[in-house]
Design a protein around this motif. Structure first.
Motif, PDB file in Angstrom:
ATOM      1  N   LEU A 249       0.810  -1.219   0.000  1.00 15.67           N
ATOM      2  CA  LEU A 249       0.000   0.000   0.000  1.00 15.67           C
ATOM      3  C   LEU A 249       0.844   1.270   0.000  1.00 15.67           C
ATOM      4  N   SER A 252       2.533   1.860  -3.556  1.00 22.04           N
ATOM      5  CA  SER A 252       1.505   1.983  -4.594  1.00 22.04           C
ATOM      6  C   SER A 252       0.719   3.280  -4.429  1.00 22.04           C
ATOM      7  N   PHE A 253       0.515   3.719  -3.184  1.00 23.20           N
ATOM      8  CA  PHE A 253      -0.185   4.985  -2.947  1.00 23.20           C
ATOM      9  C   PHE A 253       0.654   6.167  -3.449  1.00 23.20           C
ATOM     10  N   CYS A 256       0.562   6.206  -7.227  1.00 24.14           N
ATOM     11  CA  CYS A 256      -0.734   6.681  -7.724  1.00 24.14           C
ATOM     12  C   CYS A 256      -0.918   8.178  -7.499  1.00 24.14           C
ATOM     13  N   CYS A 257      -0.328   8.705  -6.434  1.00 26.56           N
ATOM     14  CA  CYS A 257      -0.390  10.157  -6.227  1.00 26.56           C
ATOM     15  C   CYS A 257       0.273  10.886  -7.390  1.00 26.56           C
ATOM     16  N   ASN A 570      -1.208   2.055 -13.055  1.00 23.93           N
ATOM     17  CA  ASN A 570      -0.907   2.457 -11.679  1.00 23.93           C
ATOM     18  C   ASN A 570      -2.071   2.233 -10.719  1.00 23.93           C
ATOM     19  N   LEU A 574      -2.604   0.300  -6.682  1.00 22.68           N
ATOM     20  CA  LEU A 574      -3.237   0.806  -5.467  1.00 22.68           C
ATOM     21  C   LEU A 574      -4.286  -0.183  -4.953  1.00 22.68           C
TER      22      LEU A 574
END
Length: 665
Positions: A249, A252-253, A256-257, A570, A574
């Motif tokens: 997490l 991946s967060f 993705c941001c 991407n 997430l």
């Protein structure tokens, strides 16, 4: 030497950070010896290199996708060992995988750049392309990638133990270990591999449901995408979902941001600010206004360059931060020059034994001398320009080796095309300033780009192999030594295949090979060598973002990768990372959570392995011109394939969660 039977499961602390004073003990015990380099492992590894180099080159040039060869090769190695009843074959299988994986790395380095020479040749007939240019670019770049990475092996695989997810290395290791023990883990991996493989095969071969789903599937989404240039897309593949689970997490967060910033803020702002303008930063002949483009076109033509600027800057920052690592590696090389070989090896346990730094340094010097000769007599026919080209290759390849390794360690994806575009632009500026332009400059810049691209591609892939070896407990020196032979065979195979494909299909005209990355490189290099410019404004924006992130203590490289990689690849990361968090936190019992997370990692690895293997099968079918896809003009393909894809996607997410939480101990 006596052969010892290895353990059959990875230690509990294989993927987490070690506690103070804790030591990681691999499956193959450091004090004992096991079969690794044998006639069987070397010969099978080379056969895999030839087969997968040819397959990956064809698929990459024909449809624009390069599959990762490491996992399918690991599966084949395990299958062959089991079928032939070979005992204690784990070390041999690591060598087979390590040699064979040269195929995907060399292919990515070669086909991202060198087909651009064929593409430009159609417009400039005086531009010459031959086997030697392709072969030596790939070979010398691959050798440099190996040699530049070896000094950093201990840092990435040992000192950073548990700090990076290494998603592809995790999946490959699970395949090798589960194949060896044949127990419960193997059954879980096999079952999830079949499910994930069939899922991705049905999508890729039949098109029963869409590979990705977008907000444009709904009317309001189409309106928002057209007017505001806002769109979200999600790849529904099982393999990408599994990748996200292993990435976790946190990373991946952050990734993705980066995507959210580009797709939800920057692209709409570009439309708002420059909507009625025609922007052509590089002189590539863009005639559309920004408002006339789709969000995907704005991303490809403009916003993605912000990601490139961010990656380059984050890489430079990372190089500055890791100066101590570079300094210690160079210090070790100097120290080993003064030490006898026997003394040096006696101090190092088997699982931490590398090729002597003395040999590495001498190898780098000899390889760079070969690059100089290649440039001087095979590319530019001018010793001073050859020296300039050599300096560009040596400096950029060495400095960005750590960037490539970092990217692979974090997300399993190497931003080599972005770093290569930056290399091409810098090389073009320098060469033009030195008086080399036109077709001669195009050849020189593309060959320089080819060497650098291959070096970074091989370095990134090799860190995965070395991490696999570290977890299992093979001898790094064996992997490093035989990697050179794999690079040689892969370079020769790719050079031959590329020439055959050019003669059969061509890279321009009707029914030509797609080669999207090479076309992008050609579009960058041509205007630069004819007086064009580079998108410095966009690079600068990316650089500023990377600096701000660093000051805020946010991992800038992971964020920049999110800006560079398309959002549809991407968002699944997430979701997979979210599934990982849920599985690891549903119980109040820490031991239960750990067992569930381990089961989830096996399932995710199976998804990745199954998807990779079925990617090879799909490639073979495409090569044989077997078309089983539902017609694109059918009612199903037009109206139902995309919205219905959410149902099977939710089903495999549900399977991953439910199968994982069944673990009770």
């Amino acid at each position: 030497m006596k052969e010892e039977k290895p353990q059959t499961t990875l230690p509990e602390n294989a993927t987490r950070e070690l506690k103070p004073g804790e030591e990681y003990r691999p499956l193959l015990q450091p004090e004992k010896n096991y079969p690794e380099v044998t006639p069987w492992s070397v010969s099978i590894g080379l056969v895999m290199t030839i087969i997968f180099s040819a397959a990956a080159a064809y698929l990459g040039l024909k449809v624009g996708q390069v599959f990762e060869a490491a996992i399918p090769i690991a599966i084949i190695a395990v299958g062959l060992s089991s079928a032939l009843g070979r005992k204690n074959s784990l070390g041999e299988n690591v060598i087979i995988q390590s040699i064979g994986s040269c195929s995907g790395a060399i292919v990515a380095g070669a086909i991202f750049t060198l087909p651009a020479l064929y593409i430009l040749q159609d417009k400039y007939p005086e531009l010459t392309v031959n086997f030697s240019k392709v072969f030596f670019s790939s070979l010398l770049g691959g050798i440099l990638g190996i040699l530049f990475l070896i000094p950093f092996r201990k840092y990435f695989v040992k000192e950073m133990h548990g700090k990076y997810p290494f998603p592809e290395a995790t999946a490959t290791t699970q395949v090798l270990v589960s194949g060896e023990n044949g127990g419960k883990g193997a059954k879980t991996l096999l079952a999830s591999g079949i499910i994930g493989g069939l899922y991705d095969f049905i999508v890729a071969t039949f098109g029963a449901w869409s590979e990705s789903i977008s907000t444009t599937v709904m009317h309001w989404g189409e309106v928002v995408a057209d007017k505001a240039k806002i769109v979200l897309k999600l790849n529904t593949g099982a393999a990408v979902l599994g990748l996200g689970y292993i990435v976790g997490l946190k990373y991946s967060f952050i990734i993705c941001c980066g995507s959210f910033l580009v797709w939800l803020v920057i692209i709409p702002l570009m439309n708002l600010i420059w909507g009625g303008s025609v922007l052509d930063f590089m002189g590539t002949g863009i005639t559309q206004t920004v408002s006339e483009m789709t969000p995907d076109q704005i991303f490809s033509n403009y916003a993605r360059h912000i990601g490139i600027g961010g990656i380059a800057t984050a890489g430079i920052i990372g190089i500055i931060k890791s100066f101590g690592v570079i300094k210690s590696a160079l210090g070790l090389a100097t120290k080993e020059f003064r030490r006898k070989k026997s003394d040096a090896e006696a101090e190092v346990i088997r699982t931490q034994r590398d090729i002597s730094m003395k040999i590495v340094v001498i190898g780098i010097i000899v390889t760079l001398a070969a690059v100089l000769i290649f440039f001087a007599f095979g590319v530019v026919d001018n010793i001073w320009l050859a020296i300039i080209g050599l300096l560009i290759v040596a400096i950029i390849a060495f400095l960005f080796t750590t960037v490539a390794a970092n990217a692979i360690a974090i997300v399993g994806s190497n931003p080599v095309s972005g770093m290569t575009i930056m290399t091409l632009i810098l090389a073009s500026i320098i060469l033009v300033a030195c008086g080399l332009k036109g077709t001669a400059g195009m050849i020189a810049a593309m060959v320089i780009g080819g060497v650098v691209c291959t070096a970074l591609s091989v370095a990134g892939a090799f860190i995965t192999d070395l991490k696999v070896g570290y977890w299992i407990g093979t001898t790094p020196k064996n992997q490093e030594s035989w990697k050179f032979l794999g690079v040689l065979v892969a370079a020769a195979t790719v050079g031959g295949v590329m020439m055959i494909l050019n003669q059969t299909y061509g890279f321009t005209g009707e029914n030509a090979l797609v080669a999207p990355q090479a076309n992008a490189m050609a579009a960058v290099i041509e205007p630069m060598m004819n007086g064009g410019n580079a998108p410095w404004l966009l690079y600068g924006i990316g650089a500023v973002i990377a600096i701000i992130l660093t000051l805020c203590k946010v991992p800038a490289l992971a964020f920049a990768l999110g800006m560079f990689i398309p959002i549809d690849l991407n968002l699944p990361l997430l979701i997979g990372g979210g599934v990982s968090w849920i599985v690891s936190n549903m119980s109040k019992d820490k031991k239960v959570n750990e067992a569930r997370n381990e089961k989830g990692t096996l399932i995710a690895s199976g998804f990745i392995a199954g998807g990779a293997l079925m990617g090879v099968v799909s490639a073979v079918l495409k090569f044989a011109d077997v078309d089983l896809m539902i017609p694109a003009d059918s009612l199903w393909a037009k109206y139902w394939a995309e919205p219905i894809s959410i149902l099977p996607y939710m089903a495999i997410i549900g399977f991953m969660i439910l199968a994982s939480i069944k673990e009770r101990k």
